[in-house]
Design an enzyme around this catalytic site. Structure first.
Site, short mmCIF file in Angstrom:
data_model
loop_
_atom_site.label_atom_id
_atom_site.label_comp_id
_atom_site.label_asym_id
_atom_site.label_seq_id
_atom_site.Cartn_x
_atom_site.Cartn_y
_atom_site.Cartn_z
N ASP A 141 0.81 -1.23 0.00
CA ASP A 141 0.00 0.00 0.00
C ASP A 141 0.84 1.28 0.00
OD1 ASP A 141 -2.61 -1.05 -0.11
OD2 ASP A 141 -2.46 -1.65 2.00
N ASP A 184 -6.55 -3.84 -6.38
CA ASP A 184 -6.20 -2.55 -5.74
C ASP A 184 -4.74 -2.18 -6.01
OD1 ASP A 184 -7.99 -4.33 -4.47
OD2 ASP A 184 -8.09 -3.13 -2.66
N1 GLY Z 1 -7.39 -1.31 -0.76
C1 GLY Z 1 -8.33 -1.66 0.19
C2 GLY Z 1 -9.74 -1.35 -0.16
O1 GLY Z 1 -10.05 -0.88 -1.22
O2 GLY Z 1 -10.57 -1.61 0.69
#
Ligand code: GLY
Length: 405
Positions: free
Chosen positions: A122, A182
């Site tokens: 992330d 993501d």
């Molecule tokens: N990247 C985590 C979400 O979209 O919940």
């Protein structure tokens, strides 16, 4: 001038006047939306100060409201820590007010320690939304060095056997090498690092990851799986799953939005038409889906079983709107995408905003974090606000005929 010509000239003048009036109307609404966002964010700044006194440990950024309506702050390691600093950068970008610059700098600074945190993918969410926007707007050389170090750390998660970045370390019992849709969002940091350093290694990792995801994440109908589990030794696909969606075969709304945004951004960075086509296909999937509501704010999953009695996900709508504005500048269907993005923004600002002085300063209500985990259902979320402000800025730039990038 004969009769017919003068009628024609009058018609053109009336049309121009109507366009001009519509533009002024749109510009006034956008100003009003920014004013509302500023007002709410000033409240949020006060609420953060109060909440910090009550929380144990080093919490830095707001994420959501608890079931009892308390402001929930997170530590820098949380995937959402970069969104509030990013929102402050956007408010500064729009207003040029030094008040927002000072706040943006102050909320960005504590995130620096994340540049060496290699335990998560992330990095882009955390560091690019904060330091990336900060560098874009100030050219501060310190921000530049943080971006480069962060990209270096993110690159350590790349496995050449798989050709992708490992998304999560958690849930090791389920997946050896999980890659989630993501993760496309974190590639923007890698593209930036190549531009900043001239070292193509980051670019190559980003492209490899995008290609691998293009190959394995999408179904025939152009919807995306959430999680693909790879064999880290040889890159074979072992599992196609969900984590936050309704089922393995369903289309989790925010995941579709991450895909749309990710491939639009990858097209911007590479000029590879395959990415543009993928973004267009994802847009078609969303916009033409029979379960997409008329206001274009999707339910949390396009296949959620009790639609229309299911929560919406405003964060997915905000990410989609921002991505559609960018896609509108590359695609032959640009005018359609821009009109659809305008529609999302209109509905978000008319029907999904927090009442003035409410929701502890969040801008938007009605997002869904993870319905299957019964976590953050129908709540404000910092990333919904961040992508809404980004979309508003993009809308404003397009109205003023400015380049987005
Ligand atoms: N990247 C985590 C979400 O979209 O919940």
């Amino acid at each position: 001038m004969n009769h017919r010509n003068s009628r024609y000239t009058l018609l053109i003048m009336l049309l121009l006047l109507a366009c001009h009036t519509a533009c002024i109307g749109q510009s006034k609404s956008t100003d009003k939306r920014f004013a509302q966002a500023q007002q709410q964010t000033r409240l949020m700044l006060r609420e953060i100060e109060k909440a910090k006194h009550q929380e144990a440990g080093a919490v830095v950024s707001p994420r959501t409201l608890s079931a009892s309506g308390e402001l929930e702050l997170v530590a820098t390691k949380d995937w959402t820590s970069g969104f509030f600093p990013g929102s402050l950068w956007y408010l500064y970008e729009q207003s040029q007010d030094p008040f927002w610059l000072e706040k943006a700098r102050a909320f960005t600074a504590p995130l620096e320690q994340e540049k060496v945190n290699g335990r998560t993918h992330d990095m882009g969410f955390k560091i690019y939304c904060s330091y990336g926007n900060g560098y874009r707007l100030t050219k501060d050389p310190h921000y530049r060095s943080v971006l480069i170090e962060a990209a270096e750390t993110l690159a350590t998660r790349f496995n050449p056997n798989v050709g992708a970045i490992r998304s999560w370390d958690h849930n090791a019992d389920k997946w050896d090498f999980p890659v989630i849709i993501d993760n496309m969002m974190n590639l923007e940091l890698l593209f930036a690092a190549t531009r900043l350093t001239g070292d193509s290694a980051y670019y190559q990792i980003a492209v490899s990851h995008a290609n691998k995801t293009l190959k394995n994440h999408f179904r025939e109908d152009n919807s995306t799986y959430h999680v693909i589990g790879y064999d880290p030794a040889n890159g074979q696909v072992l599992k196609k799953n969900t984590h936050q969606g309704y089922s393995h075969a369903s289309a989790w709304a925010r995941g579709q939005a991450w895909g749309l945004y990710g491939y639009t951004m990858c097209y911007r960075e590479t000029g590879n038409k395959a990415y543009l086509w993928q973004a267009e296909k994802i847009a078609a999937y969303m916009l033409e889906h029979p379960n997409m509501p008329a206001d274009l704010v999707p339910y949390w999953d396009y296949n959620a079983p009790r639609i229309p009695d299911e929560p919406r996900d405003v964060s997915a709508a905000a990410v989609m709107a921002s991505a559609l504005y960018e896609l509108s500048t590359y695609s032959q269907r640009g005018s359609v995408y821009r009109a659809e993005a305008d529609k999302v923004i209109r509905h978000l600002s008319e029907s999904y905003t927090a009442p003035a002085g409410g929701a502890k300063g969040f801008i938007l209500l009605h997002s869904t974090g993870s319905k299957p985990h019964n976590s953050e259902v129908d709540v404000p979320l910092s990333y919904a606000d961040y992508y809404y402000l980004e979309a508003l800025l993009r809308k404003q730039k397009l109205m003023n005929r400015h380049k987005l990038f």
